[in-house]
Motif scaffolding. Sequence first.
Motif, PDB file in Angstrom:
ATOM      1  N   ASP A   1      44.115 -19.878  18.055  1.00  0.00           N
ATOM      2  CA  ASP A   1      44.428 -19.326  16.997  1.00  0.00           C
ATOM      3  C   ASP A   1      45.878 -18.483  17.133  1.00  0.00           C
ATOM      4  OD1 ASP A   1      43.992 -18.212  14.067  1.00  0.00           O
ATOM      5  OD2 ASP A   1      43.980 -16.032  15.203  1.00  0.00           O
ATOM      6  N   GLU A   2      45.967 -17.909  18.474  1.00  0.00           N
ATOM      7  CA  GLU A   2      47.139 -17.207  18.875  1.00  0.00           C
ATOM      8  C   GLU A   2      48.277 -18.247  19.094  1.00  0.00           C
ATOM      9  OE1 GLU A   2      48.575 -14.602  22.783  1.00  0.00           O
ATOM     10  OE2 GLU A   2      46.553 -15.179  22.448  1.00  0.00           O
ATOM     11  N   LYS A   3      48.217 -19.244  19.814  1.00  0.00           N
ATOM     12  CA  LYS A   3      49.135 -20.100  20.098  1.00  0.00           C
ATOM     13  C   LYS A   3      49.613 -21.052  18.925  1.00  0.00           C
ATOM     14  CE  LYS A   3      48.169 -20.591  25.018  1.00  0.00           C
ATOM     15  NZ  LYS A   3      49.719 -20.338  25.564  1.00  0.00           N
ATOM     16  N   VAL A   4      49.003 -21.119  17.932  1.00  0.00           N
ATOM     17  CA  VAL A   4      49.559 -21.940  16.978  1.00  0.00           C
ATOM     18  C   VAL A   4      49.489 -21.426  15.640  1.00  0.00           C
ATOM     19  CG1 VAL A   4      48.426 -24.326  18.119  1.00  0.00           C
ATOM     20  CG2 VAL A   4      47.122 -22.760  16.435  1.00  0.00           C
ATOM     21  N   GLN A   5      49.742 -19.878  15.650  1.00  0.00           N
ATOM     22  CA  GLN A   5      49.670 -19.130  14.319  1.00  0.00           C
ATOM     23  C   GLN A   5      51.026 -19.422  13.657  1.00  0.00           C
ATOM     24  OE1 GLN A   5      50.209 -14.939  15.351  1.00  0.00           O
ATOM     25  NE2 GLN A   5      50.599 -15.406  17.391  1.00  0.00           N
ATOM     26  N   ASP A   6      52.066 -20.046  14.251  1.00  0.00           N
ATOM     27  CA  ASP A   6      53.176 -20.512  13.702  1.00  0.00           C
ATOM     28  C   ASP A   6      53.077 -21.780  13.096  1.00  0.00           C
ATOM     29  OD1 ASP A   6      54.510 -18.051  14.345  1.00  0.00           O
ATOM     30  OD2 ASP A   6      55.318 -18.874  15.969  1.00  0.00           O
ATOM     31  N   TYR A   7      51.999 -22.480  13.453  1.00  0.00           N
ATOM     32  CA  TYR A   7      51.914 -23.857  12.948  1.00  0.00           C
ATOM     33  C   TYR A   7      50.400 -23.980  12.251  1.00  0.00           C
ATOM     34  CZ  TYR A   7      55.296 -24.518  16.453  1.00  0.00           C
ATOM     35  OH  TYR A   7      56.530 -24.720  17.332  1.00  0.00           O
ATOM     36  N   PRO A   8      50.151 -23.169  11.134  1.00  0.00           N
ATOM     37  CA  PRO A   8      48.831 -23.195  10.359  1.00  0.00           C
ATOM     38  C   PRO A   8      48.164 -24.601  10.295  1.00  0.00           C
ATOM     39  CG  PRO A   8      50.669 -22.696   8.834  1.00  0.00           C
ATOM     40  CD  PRO A   8      51.357 -22.657  10.303  1.00  0.00           C
ATOM     41  N   GLN A   9      48.930 -25.510   9.918  1.00  0.00           N
ATOM     42  CA  GLN A   9      48.305 -26.894   9.834  1.00  0.00           C
ATOM     43  C   GLN A   9      47.811 -27.455  10.935  1.00  0.00           C
ATOM     44  OE1 GLN A   9      51.778 -26.166   9.896  1.00  0.00           O
ATOM     45  NE2 GLN A   9      52.833 -27.860  10.832  1.00  0.00           N
ATOM     46  N   LEU A  10      48.261 -27.068  12.091  1.00  0.00           N
ATOM     47  CA  LEU A  10      47.838 -27.481  13.450  1.00  0.00           C
ATOM     48  C   LEU A  10      46.261 -26.773  13.428  1.00  0.00           C
ATOM     49  CD1 LEU A  10      50.452 -27.495  16.314  1.00  0.00           C
ATOM     50  CD2 LEU A  10      49.237 -29.290  15.207  1.00  0.00           C
ATOM     51  N   ASN A  11      46.160 -25.504  13.287  1.00  0.00           N
ATOM     52  CA  ASN A  11      45.014 -24.778  13.270  1.00  0.00           C
ATOM     53  C   ASN A  11      43.837 -25.446  12.391  1.00  0.00           C
ATOM     54  OD1 ASN A  11      43.053 -22.886  13.672  1.00  0.00           O
ATOM     55  ND2 ASN A  11      44.472 -21.066  13.603  1.00  0.00           N
ATOM     56  N   THR A  12      44.298 -25.769  11.237  1.00  0.00           N
ATOM     57  CA  THR A  12      43.427 -26.559  10.216  1.00  0.00           C
ATOM     58  C   THR A  12      42.873 -27.854  10.830  1.00  0.00           C
ATOM     59  OG1 THR A  12      44.458 -25.627   8.439  1.00  0.00           O
ATOM     60  CG2 THR A  12      43.132 -27.325   7.870  1.00  0.00           C
ATOM     61  N   LEU A  13      43.675 -28.489  11.627  1.00  0.00           N
ATOM     62  CA  LEU A  13      43.267 -29.840  12.280  1.00  0.00           C
ATOM     63  C   LEU A  13      42.387 -29.670  13.324  1.00  0.00           C
ATOM     64  CD1 LEU A  13      46.770 -31.647  11.837  1.00  0.00           C
ATOM     65  CD2 LEU A  13      44.664 -32.242  10.744  1.00  0.00           C
ATOM     66  N   ILE A  14      42.884 -28.671  14.333  1.00  0.00           N
ATOM     67  CA  ILE A  14      42.368 -28.636  15.685  1.00  0.00           C
ATOM     68  C   ILE A  14      40.965 -27.983  15.810  1.00  0.00           C
ATOM     69  CG2 ILE A  14      42.398 -27.443  17.988  1.00  0.00           C
ATOM     70  CD1 ILE A  14      45.637 -27.713  17.725  1.00  0.00           C
ATOM     71  N   VAL A  15      40.704 -26.738  14.767  1.00  0.00           N
ATOM     72  CA  VAL A  15      39.710 -26.085  15.086  1.00  0.00           C
ATOM     73  C   VAL A  15      38.354 -26.700  14.434  1.00  0.00           C
ATOM     74  CG1 VAL A  15      38.220 -24.120  13.986  1.00  0.00           C
ATOM     75  CG2 VAL A  15      40.564 -23.699  14.777  1.00  0.00           C
ATOM     76  N   PRO A  16      38.307 -27.459  13.540  1.00  0.00           N
ATOM     77  CA  PRO A  16      37.086 -28.308  12.961  1.00  0.00           C
ATOM     78  C   PRO A  16      36.535 -29.313  14.136  1.00  0.00           C
ATOM     79  CG  PRO A  16      38.531 -28.141  11.417  1.00  0.00           C
ATOM     80  CD  PRO A  16      39.246 -27.612  12.415  1.00  0.00           C
TER      81      PRO A  16
END
Length: 310
Positions: A228-243
């Motif tokens: 969450d901290e490292k990809v906060q500038d790339y919200p689409q990455l967070n959406t893909l990675i976390v699930p």
Amino acid sequence: MADIINFPDENKRLLENGNKRLEEQDFLAAKKDFTRLYQQNSTFFYAKKLVAALWHLGEYSNALQLADDHFTAFMNDAEGFIEYFHLLLLDTQFLAAHKLLHYSKKTEKTAELRNELAQLEDTQSLLSNDIKMAKKKQLAQLDKQKKPVPPQEWQALVKEITLDGFLSMCQVYLPEAQNPFIPPKLIEELVQIGAVGEVVVNHKTINLEDLPLPEEAKVLQKILAIVDEKVQDYPQLNTLIVPEIKAHFAFMYPFLPDVEQAMDWAESYILEYKAMFGEEVSDEKWEYYRNIQEKKQEIRQIYQEIGTRS
């Protein structure tokens, strides 16, 4: 001649009628009035009324389904909590009743409810040889499928069986499990119901009392915080990675990485997804995360095989 109750407000009329029918033990008519009330105004108050009518009609599963729509309100209401607990017992959901007591705040009623549950389980144990055989057969069939268990089939598996019976079944099944999706769910179920003792999975002995639930594991929480901290500038990455992280860790449970490895696991996912979007990653980086990448690929391959068979 039936009593005629005139109220200018339709809700008041239905409530008065419903309460009167309950007193007269005309539960079907009460259900009809409370259903109309609830359809017009889906409040906890009217839900409790309808649940009471369903209870008296023996529609325990339907009553629980309705109560689940107001779960927090039932849990925060002393009378509602006990009513919900008794519905679980009436619906022979003994494991769910254990979960409820395990995670609820202790009150002066807790010991009494535990004793009531224990007595019912003792009775069930005397009558449940056929049930135990049916559960073992169902588990064996699920084991052969080598894929995730649908929620309805899982609910059928954990219903009607006592805590001791469930633990015994798990202790026999887990050492020989072939379906990799079942052991994590069985162990999570055991932790949720507060089971104590040991089980053997993949030739490793696990003490149930030492285990957190998957979502409460420190390593997973730390990985998600890092991502969450490292990809906060790339919200689409967070959406893909976390699930995917959550799915992988649910699959690996209870054999999760050490919390000291959280940074490496988080970085491996981030680099992987950045590479998908065109960012170059050096061979040295991939080599550093090789063991983690191999584990992730192993899990992905299992999911791909399921997709191929579907």
